[in-house]
Design a protein around this motif. Structure first.
Motif, PDB file in Angstrom:
ATOM      1  N   VAL A 138      91.255  80.942  72.482  1.00 16.61           N
ATOM      2  CA  VAL A 138      89.907  80.943  72.094  1.00 16.61           C
ATOM      3  C   VAL A 138      89.735  79.519  71.442  1.00 16.61           C
ATOM      4  O   VAL A 138      90.532  79.033  70.618  1.00 16.61           O
ATOM      5  N   ALA A 139      88.618  78.800  72.054  1.00 20.88           N
ATOM      6  CA  ALA A 139      88.240  77.406  71.123  1.00 20.88           C
ATOM      7  C   ALA A 139      87.182  77.651  70.362  1.00 20.88           C
ATOM      8  O   ALA A 139      86.244  77.726  70.871  1.00 20.88           O
ATOM      9  N   PRO A 140      87.318  77.178  68.986  1.00 19.60           N
ATOM     10  CA  PRO A 140      86.271  77.820  68.203  1.00 19.60           C
ATOM     11  C   PRO A 140      85.029  76.790  68.377  1.00 19.60           C
ATOM     12  O   PRO A 140      84.927  75.844  69.064  1.00 19.60           O
ATOM     13  N   ALA A 141      83.997  77.447  67.730  1.00 19.13           N
ATOM     14  CA  ALA A 141      82.577  77.150  68.219  1.00 19.13           C
ATOM     15  C   ALA A 141      82.258  75.723  67.191  1.00 19.13           C
ATOM     16  O   ALA A 141      82.743  75.555  66.100  1.00 19.13           O
ATOM     17  N   HIS A 142      81.863  74.761  67.709  1.00 18.63           N
ATOM     18  CA  HIS A 142      81.395  73.500  67.281  1.00 18.63           C
ATOM     19  C   HIS A 142      80.308  72.968  67.752  1.00 18.63           C
ATOM     20  O   HIS A 142      79.792  73.618  68.912  1.00 18.63           O
ATOM     21  N   ARG A 143      79.567  72.036  67.254  1.00 19.69           N
ATOM     22  CA  ARG A 143      78.603  71.073  68.013  1.00 19.69           C
ATOM     23  C   ARG A 143      78.756  69.827  67.592  1.00 19.69           C
ATOM     24  O   ARG A 143      79.223  69.199  66.631  1.00 19.69           O
ATOM     25  N   HIS A 144      78.187  68.801  68.508  1.00 22.37           N
ATOM     26  CA  HIS A 144      78.192  67.464  68.276  1.00 22.37           C
ATOM     27  C   HIS A 144      77.212  66.720  68.986  1.00 22.37           C
ATOM     28  O   HIS A 144      76.604  67.410  70.163  1.00 22.37           O
ATOM     29  N   THR A 145      76.778  65.635  68.710  1.00 22.44           N
ATOM     30  CA  THR A 145      75.902  64.753  69.469  1.00 22.44           C
ATOM     31  C   THR A 145      76.358  64.380  70.841  1.00 22.44           C
ATOM     32  O   THR A 145      75.254  64.216  71.973  1.00 22.44           O
ATOM     33  N   GLN A 146      77.508  64.391  71.094  1.00 25.49           N
ATOM     34  CA  GLN A 146      78.077  64.012  72.266  1.00 25.49           C
ATOM     35  C   GLN A 146      77.752  65.017  73.384  1.00 25.49           C
ATOM     36  O   GLN A 146      77.870  66.380  73.054  1.00 25.49           O
ATOM     37  N   SER A 147      77.261  64.725  74.620  1.00 26.60           N
ATOM     38  CA  SER A 147      76.952  65.848  75.760  1.00 26.60           C
ATOM     39  C   SER A 147      78.191  65.953  76.230  1.00 26.60           C
ATOM     40  O   SER A 147      78.931  65.079  76.666  1.00 26.60           O
ATOM     41  N   ALA A 148      78.378  67.273  76.901  1.00 28.12           N
ATOM     42  CA  ALA A 148      79.600  67.453  77.646  1.00 28.12           C
ATOM     43  C   ALA A 148      79.520  68.135  78.924  1.00 28.12           C
ATOM     44  O   ALA A 148      78.558  68.856  78.925  1.00 28.12           O
ATOM     45  N   LEU A 149      80.214  67.907  79.786  1.00 29.27           N
ATOM     46  CA  LEU A 149      80.122  68.687  81.187  1.00 29.27           C
ATOM     47  C   LEU A 149      81.558  69.417  81.303  1.00 29.27           C
ATOM     48  O   LEU A 149      82.564  68.709  80.840  1.00 29.27           O
ATOM     49  N   ARG A 150      81.515  70.618  81.885  1.00 29.06           N
ATOM     50  CA  ARG A 150      82.923  71.005  82.271  1.00 29.06           C
ATOM     51  C   ARG A 150      82.871  71.488  83.737  1.00 29.06           C
ATOM     52  O   ARG A 150      81.917  72.016  84.275  1.00 29.06           O
ATOM     53  N   PHE A 151      83.797  70.874  84.637  1.00 29.57           N
ATOM     54  CA  PHE A 151      83.782  70.920  85.983  1.00 29.57           C
ATOM     55  C   PHE A 151      85.018  71.938  86.158  1.00 29.57           C
ATOM     56  O   PHE A 151      86.034  71.535  85.910  1.00 29.57           O
ATOM     57  N   ILE A 152      84.863  73.192  86.645  1.00 25.50           N
ATOM     58  CA  ILE A 152      86.022  73.995  86.780  1.00 25.50           C
ATOM     59  C   ILE A 152      87.113  73.553  88.001  1.00 25.50           C
ATOM     60  O   ILE A 152      86.646  73.654  88.994  1.00 25.50           O
ATOM     61  N   VAL A 153      88.441  73.391  87.511  1.00 25.18           N
ATOM     62  CA  VAL A 153      89.073  72.892  88.841  1.00 25.18           C
ATOM     63  C   VAL A 153      90.164  73.978  89.117  1.00 25.18           C
ATOM     64  O   VAL A 153      90.378  74.161  90.244  1.00 25.18           O
ATOM     65  N   SER A 154      90.336  75.030  88.118  1.00 21.86           N
ATOM     66  CA  SER A 154      91.661  75.844  88.595  1.00 21.86           C
ATOM     67  C   SER A 154      91.506  77.028  87.938  1.00 21.86           C
ATOM     68  O   SER A 154      91.481  77.217  86.616  1.00 21.86           O
ATOM     69  N   GLY A 155      91.614  78.113  88.493  1.00 25.08           N
ATOM     70  CA  GLY A 155      91.620  79.574  87.530  1.00 25.08           C
ATOM     71  C   GLY A 155      90.285  80.142  87.349  1.00 25.08           C
ATOM     72  O   GLY A 155      89.202  79.644  87.531  1.00 25.08           O
ATOM     73  N   LYS A 156      90.406  81.435  86.997  1.00 22.42           N
ATOM     74  CA  LYS A 156      89.429  82.444  86.773  1.00 22.42           C
ATOM     75  C   LYS A 156      89.339  83.205  85.426  1.00 22.42           C
ATOM     76  O   LYS A 156      90.534  83.247  84.799  1.00 22.42           O
ATOM     77  N   VAL A 166      91.962  75.692  84.149  1.00 26.73           N
ATOM     78  CA  VAL A 166      91.867  74.163  83.952  1.00 26.73           C
ATOM     79  C   VAL A 166      90.385  73.764  84.424  1.00 26.73           C
ATOM     80  O   VAL A 166      89.962  73.961  85.364  1.00 26.73           O
ATOM     81  N   TRP A 167      90.071  72.845  83.301  1.00 26.58           N
ATOM     82  CA  TRP A 167      88.724  72.409  83.923  1.00 26.58           C
ATOM     83  C   TRP A 167      88.566  70.757  83.320  1.00 26.58           C
ATOM     84  O   TRP A 167      89.445  70.279  82.711  1.00 26.58           O
ATOM     85  N   LEU A 168      87.908  70.177  84.141  1.00 25.24           N
ATOM     86  CA  LEU A 168      87.445  68.571  83.884  1.00 25.24           C
ATOM     87  C   LEU A 168      86.587  68.411  82.880  1.00 25.24           C
ATOM     88  O   LEU A 168      85.405  69.036  83.188  1.00 25.24           O
ATOM     89  N   ASP A 169      86.957  67.854  81.809  1.00 21.22           N
ATOM     90  CA  ASP A 169      85.754  67.707  80.626  1.00 21.22           C
ATOM     91  C   ASP A 169      85.361  66.284  80.938  1.00 21.22           C
ATOM     92  O   ASP A 169      85.843  65.261  81.220  1.00 21.22           O
ATOM     93  N   GLY A 170      83.731  65.965  80.673  1.00 21.59           N
ATOM     94  CA  GLY A 170      83.321  64.616  81.085  1.00 21.59           C
ATOM     95  C   GLY A 170      82.441  64.564  79.714  1.00 21.59           C
ATOM     96  O   GLY A 170      81.356  65.692  79.537  1.00 21.59           O
ATOM     97  N   LEU A 171      82.592  63.687  79.062  1.00 22.66           N
ATOM     98  CA  LEU A 171      81.835  63.386  77.934  1.00 22.66           C
ATOM     99  C   LEU A 171      81.083  62.025  77.630  1.00 22.66           C
ATOM    100  O   LEU A 171      81.859  61.097  78.550  1.00 22.66           O
TER     101      LEU A 171
END
Lengths: 352, 352, 352, 352
Positions: free
Chosen positions: A100-118, A160-165
């Motif tokens: 689990v990756a804990p909840a947070h927030r930030h002014t940075q905008s993020a995208l996740r593009f799923i590369v592998s796995g379900k 695995v996903w690609l993070d873009g920020l």
């Protein structure tokens, strides 16, 4: 110039420096260049080279310790800057079953593009979306978000996903704020699929009592690959092929018709088997992730062969063209909406 | 007032009239009323009453002769005006198997809401969409369009849809143009589903060479009921129920987030079984078509029971509330986007 | 058609009528015309013919009694409709020295164009503006407003202005509300010139605590002729002359760049001495007021000679061209912003 | 952590580095800070300290040689970066009588704020505007521009202005293009005052044949101090005083109501005699130029006394408040429109 004058100038410069004044006439040519000369380079990261490191990081770095177990794709020409272009950050994140990756927030905008796995999910403001390879998922600025990998249908696997920020942009404009939540995961306040039902079908909710959405980010925060893929193939069958782009769709915020987030635009394109595209260039340096197929990108004259799950970057104003010996699907993202807002987007499509 | 003054005024009025001048002080109270007092009435048309006339018209009026075999729903308080509200036109159109309605275009914007039957199509700018009950189909201003009923899967049946147009608005503003095509049907220039693939999935095409769309109408011209129905039920399961509206979604133009056409807005709403709504009113007179379920609408204190395929109209500023002893789905359209553009939309939600 | 069929149809029509159904096929050609055929006519009202009636009304109708002492310019082809075009109202109002027109507000948007006399004011939301001939003054929708004629610099004279309102539009859309204030005049809450200082100089206020303006009307509610006249003459000296329009400026809402009110657009144009313009036409029926100079307008082939203070109307889609044997200044207003919002504005500029 | 694990990680990092991969978990806290911590500092440049250097530069650097004789105000905390904030450039430029700065254009947007002297002009796209102290002049992106100092009314004197540009932004986004003209000065194609007459009076031109302006910069490129000063004093007399800002107006593009250029916003504010303002802060680092009066700014707790013609900078998220023992007028500019477009503008107004 005679020595006396040179000396007089040196004296002036020295005295100016004490006052925090610099002579523009010595640097103007650098400040206002004839055309973009980005300090970063074209590059490609093969997924097969990255994967062993990701897995090794999975062993050495616990999820709790790491907050985010991500390998940052650093532009080879800008080591230590945590940037893939001057304005964008990209990284590959691994989340193992049960983490689990804990909840947070930030002014940075993020995208996740799923590369592998379900079987992993992203939750935005208390609503989860289960992620599948090819899905495009947003966590817009200042929205609470967290991730987890509980598995799906009884099966759990590494995801695995690609993070873009837009980390470098927010740093450049000195406008970053961040905050951690007080729980590991957000409480789930709406069932999965709620936002998509409300905004994802060319419709929008009518409520009597409602706060007007003031956010610039899209209310649709998950764009499933099932739909994007089908749309691309439908258009390809209709032979709506562009000589530079193949079949290309940009993701939109259905409330505005504009980019899904104010700082990052994203597209998905299909290069049909046999496609050999023409060269184009633009001022938006762009990161690509290969979704399907083997092919090549020629960037500024240099050829990069690619395979599924590879990532590559095309610098600002570098020409790029694509060749696809088999059907290829590419996801891409860039700082295009900012360039448009600033009046700084310029594009060129070369005729051959 | 003394007789002399009255006479003097009469003389003045007479002399003014010759100059095409009228005394405002005699009519001001009518021109600037305290609140809307529309000259049209609430009304409901039962489908079971209309159907025999439609079928009879199918016998007596050939498709060729009729251009459009439509029964206009004329507001009972405005006979002869071909209007259901002051600004909107509505009619029920019948198209029989094998018939074709030839291509034409006009500045009037039109919507088709499919009421009964399968196998007919509307074509807009050379692209057909097959229509199913509950589908919402657009023919935006000045777009070529035609219809036909070739049947589907070997079955052909009579098809009935509700036409909604802005005919009275265009007439009021004296801005109507029309043109007939030179062929019975348009050539099909794009396969079915093209526009939806290009614009219907929260994505939009990126083309190198493209004319920017300048049209105000939505590029998505068919909103299938399969999707709207599923979205409504998903939100209802999530208990996102509004005390006045139940679950209500407005159709949007995904390029703007606004109404699908500049003159007509449209919504679909689900009143879950047992829903007993509060009263509301607005300055947008609204036409409803019952998609599913039996229930009732109380309009300005008068109760109208409705069944599937019925049509009813709620006048400007009349209160309306709904009761649904079983799941009810309503489609509705109004002149709301024009009122918003003019700054004339006003709404009130009554607390009980 | 044989008698039997005709009879069968008659029977059907009769039975339909009882159900408030009308046969579209009998009226379609009227409902969707090939091009605009407005039911109103070109017309011109000479100020010298109107003035005696205005003055006589000043004698017979007290300000208190009359609420508004206005001669409505009724289109000769639409008597009794209180309209100059289908969508617009125009009238000439007389206010005598010492008179006051009490505060009220309504959803109708109004403009005042000062035709003759000095020393009167319009107050909008507690701020007065003193009016001079040629000034363009707004009272946007739902703003409190009142008028008075206290005179200026010790001189008081009768003041006449042209009223332009969207009364027919608001009536057509059944969206009119009105309310009277409880005082004869509004309390003055801001000194004259405040709004212009805040918004009129290509600047806008920055306030820490402020309600965002949600109104669609311009915050600049007085556009002084001194400025518009100077702007027109500056451009004319620069030979920026359009073959159809001469030098033409449209009034804008500086917060949007759009029309000053959402329902009414307004322009001021200079036809330099010797100007002989080409013909053009548009779907926005337009009312003109002659500010300076003698000349003529040829409307749909018919020539109308005009003098200062005359008013004339050009119907939708009628061609118009202007001749100016001396410098002419024309003020004009129309429903153009509504047509633009509806996608119904069409224009044609004829080459000779 | 035990030695073995540390070593294993070091091995991983080393191997990652060869692949241009960096461990996010080691740097996340820096990349996503809790709140802005700009790398630049508050600073003030006294005009009396700068002037001798400017005059000395006037002796040592010819206009021809220098292209631009400008002293760059370098932020003391970022020497060598030619920046006053991370995103903005500022400099003081001297132009001597008879000098000419040749025509060029670049994607960088520029503003000139006149600090001292009369008789110089800026020309934008072939139209000159004579500059006076306090005037705010634009040269929007990709517009040809040049300068000269021919004097006015027979008097010629040195002229100094503050240059504000978005050079660092354009460099960061790698989107800079530039081009020199082939003449020393542009041909004058329109008389002075043309653009202001066309766009500066709450009106805009109506032309039959015109290319729609696609530029994001304001068509009004000179905002004379005579008007801004009068507007400020009118509002101050009306006691429209904000506890943080005094009387503050932002310059607008009258075509949109937004900022005059897409990358730079600008304001003018009057602090009336005796004003002692409250503290506020925002994410837009801001450059101020003192137009009139002596006073002080307290920035992040540090007091800076200022006199006319001084320049100072307030970093992102540093608190600032003003004290004005006499009437003070301040001009300011920042990157605010970009922050708004990106959704990154945040402001805080402290209650005491």
């Amino acid at each position: 110039m005679n020595t006396k004058l040179l000396e007089a100038r040196r004296d002036l410069y020295k005295s100016m420096q004490e006052q925090c004044l610099a002579p523009l006439w010595e640097s103007l040519h650098n400040l206002v260049p004839k055309q973009p000369a980005p300090p970063y380079a074209a590059a490609l990261w093969r997924y097969q080279d990255i994967l062993p490191h990701l897995l090794r990081a999975g062993e050495l770095i616990t999820a709790e310790e790491a907050v985010r177990r991500v390998l940052v794709l650093e532009n080879p020409a800008m080591p230590g800057r945590s940037s893939i272009t001057q304005s964008l950050y990209a990284g590959l994140q691994l989340i193992l079953p049960g983490e689990v990756a804990p909840a947070h927030r930030h002014t940075q905008s993020a995208l996740r593009f799923i590369v592998s796995g379900k079987g992993a999910y992203t939750a935005v403001n208390g609503e989860r979306t289960t992620m599948h390879p090819g899905d495009f998922v947003l966590t817009p600025s200042w929205n609470w978000h967290d991730h987890g990998n509980p598995g799906v249908d009884g099966v759990a696997e590494p995801v695995v996903w690609l993070d873009g920020l837009d980390i470098p942009m927010v740093r450049f404009f000195d406008a970053g704020f961040a905050e951690n939540g007080d729980q590991a995961s957000q409480s789930v306040v709406r069932p999965e699929g709620h936002s998509f039902a409300a905004y994802g079908n060319n419709m929008a909710p009518v409520r009597t009592v409602h706060k007007e959405r003031k956010e610039l980010g899209s209310p649709v925060f998950s764009y499933p690959y099932a739909r994007s893929r089908e749309a691309l193939h439908t258009l390809a069958r209709n032979e709506d092929i562009d000589a530079w782009h193949g079949v290309k769709l940009r993701f939109i915020n259905p409330q505005t018709g504009g980019a899904p987030m104010p700082t990052i635009g994203a597209c998905m394109q299909l290069l049909p088997k046999g496609f050999s595209g023409l060269r184009h260039r633009g001022t938006d340096g762009t990161v690509y992730s290969v979704v399907e197929g083997h092919g090549s990108a020629t960037i500024g004259g240099q050829r990069f062969a690619f395979a599924p799950r590879d990532t590559f970057v095309v610098p600002s104003w570098a020409t790029v063209s694509f060749d696809a010996p088999e059907d290829v699907v590419l996801f891409s993202f860039s700082d295009r909406p900012v360039l448009e807002a600033m009046g700084l987007l310029r594009e060129e499509f070369l005729p051959d």
